[in-house]
Motif scaffolding. Sequence first.
Motif, mmCIF file in Angstrom:
data_model
loop_
_atom_site.group_PDB
_atom_site.id
_atom_site.type_symbol
_atom_site.label_atom_id
_atom_site.label_comp_id
_atom_site.label_asym_id
_atom_site.label_seq_id
_atom_site.Cartn_x
_atom_site.Cartn_y
_atom_site.Cartn_z
ATOM 1 N N LEU A 201 -5.059 1.252 0.581
ATOM 2 C CA LEU A 201 -3.724 0.723 0.859
ATOM 3 C C LEU A 201 -2.674 1.815 0.694
ATOM 4 C CD1 LEU A 201 -1.924 -1.765 1.454
ATOM 5 C CD2 LEU A 201 -1.813 -2.135 -1.017
ATOM 6 N N GLY A 202 -2.760 2.579 -0.408
ATOM 7 C CA GLY A 202 -1.806 3.665 -0.635
ATOM 8 C C GLY A 202 -1.914 4.753 0.408
ATOM 9 N N LYS A 203 -3.134 5.069 0.787
ATOM 10 C CA LYS A 203 -3.366 6.106 1.801
ATOM 11 C C LYS A 203 -2.791 5.686 3.144
ATOM 12 C CE LYS A 203 -7.105 9.152 3.319
ATOM 13 N NZ LYS A 203 -8.555 9.462 3.145
ATOM 14 N N LEU A 204 -3.033 4.436 3.536
ATOM 15 C CA LEU A 204 -2.508 3.938 4.806
ATOM 16 C C LEU A 204 -0.988 3.931 4.809
ATOM 17 C CD1 LEU A 204 -2.858 2.678 7.587
ATOM 18 C CD2 LEU A 204 -3.210 0.461 6.483
ATOM 19 N N ALA A 205 -0.384 3.517 3.696
ATOM 20 C CA ALA A 205 1.078 3.500 3.593
ATOM 21 C C ALA A 205 1.648 4.909 3.755
ATOM 22 C CB ALA A 205 1.503 2.900 2.254
ATOM 23 N N SER A 206 0.980 5.880 3.146
ATOM 24 C CA SER A 206 1.434 7.261 3.212
ATOM 25 C C SER A 206 1.386 7.792 4.641
ATOM 26 C CB SER A 206 0.560 8.125 2.289
ATOM 27 O OG SER A 206 1.177 9.362 2.019
#
Length: 375
Positions: A317-322
């Motif tokens: 989730l964090g990677k996709l948001a970034s």
Amino acid sequence: MKSLVANPLARKALAPEARSTRPRIRALTVTAVVCSLALAGCSGTTKNSVKNDDKPAESGQKANPDAPLKKGLKLAFLPKQINNPYEQIVDNAGIAAAKGFGSSGKEVGPSDAKASSQVSYINTLTQQRQNAILIAANDPNAVCGPLKQAMKQNIKVVAYDSDTAKDCRQIFINQASSEQIGRTQIQHIAEQLHYKGQIAILSATQNATNQNTWISYMKDELKKPAYKNMKLVKVAYGDDDDQKSFQETQGLLKAYPKLKGIISPTTVGIAAAARYISASSYKGKVVVNGLGTPNQMRKYVKDGTVAQFALWDPKKLGKLASYAAAALASGQITGAEGEKFKAGDLGDYTVGKDGEVILGPPTVFDRANIDRFNF
């Protein structure tokens, strides 16, 4: 907004009345004319800025999917709470991803999850000229004013985990389909309870967008004939605070002695509920289900307090948001439906309706698979 500071001529013109003279009146008139000509010298707005006040700086931009991902971008993650273990996983993964594509990231935020607690941080990040603000909103509307101000200055806004109002960001990274999350929460606990008994929900804050959306689908799912022998007796709020969630669990069990199950769609809440029940006479009698991380819940699964729970991979989730923030800041996407971007080794993603990007379906964790995960 910051206070406006008058120019030296204006300050001179506003000297005490005892020193006022006819020439001073003429000086005041001259100052007014100078201000009218300079526009910004005595006012924070101009005719043009008023006209465009409600339009983001990037209004009218078109996506260029072939644009390279920019290097040196500054991304700031603003979680609901700085000390929330789940959101630390999300944010750290997003910061690591930013470093991987040649940019930098940081995490800032409040220690509480109150509706307005994130506002001052948004203002500071805007002043710092971050390229993107990534926010897990405590309230969909309380953060809107400052986020719109940020967008006017061409700072991209990505909501993740918990959405803002739709016009206060360009993209929302949703963990999974909100409807799927809400309905499966009921389906899972119903199977465990053989579709009979009283249940309660232990939520985060009353204004949390994601929680309220999921709960609305839970309530709708319960209207189906299959659940006629189940009853939702209470929605309690632990404010994503461990101790309050622990106390709310205790309160639910005392207030409803026939309670058979608790759904907690928040990682803080489910861990607190499991902790209370694991050391009480309710262990083995009251089902706990919801959303949690494997590392938080492993001991409660292995000691028999919890049979199953669900979650997506917060690192992804964090990677996709970034990557979504970088794609916005690089001009690859604008947040319009149908636009596509690549999120590193996660693959290609498409922007859906209202700027929503869905990570993927959640995973159900139980005794058989929990040791395969470490987050």
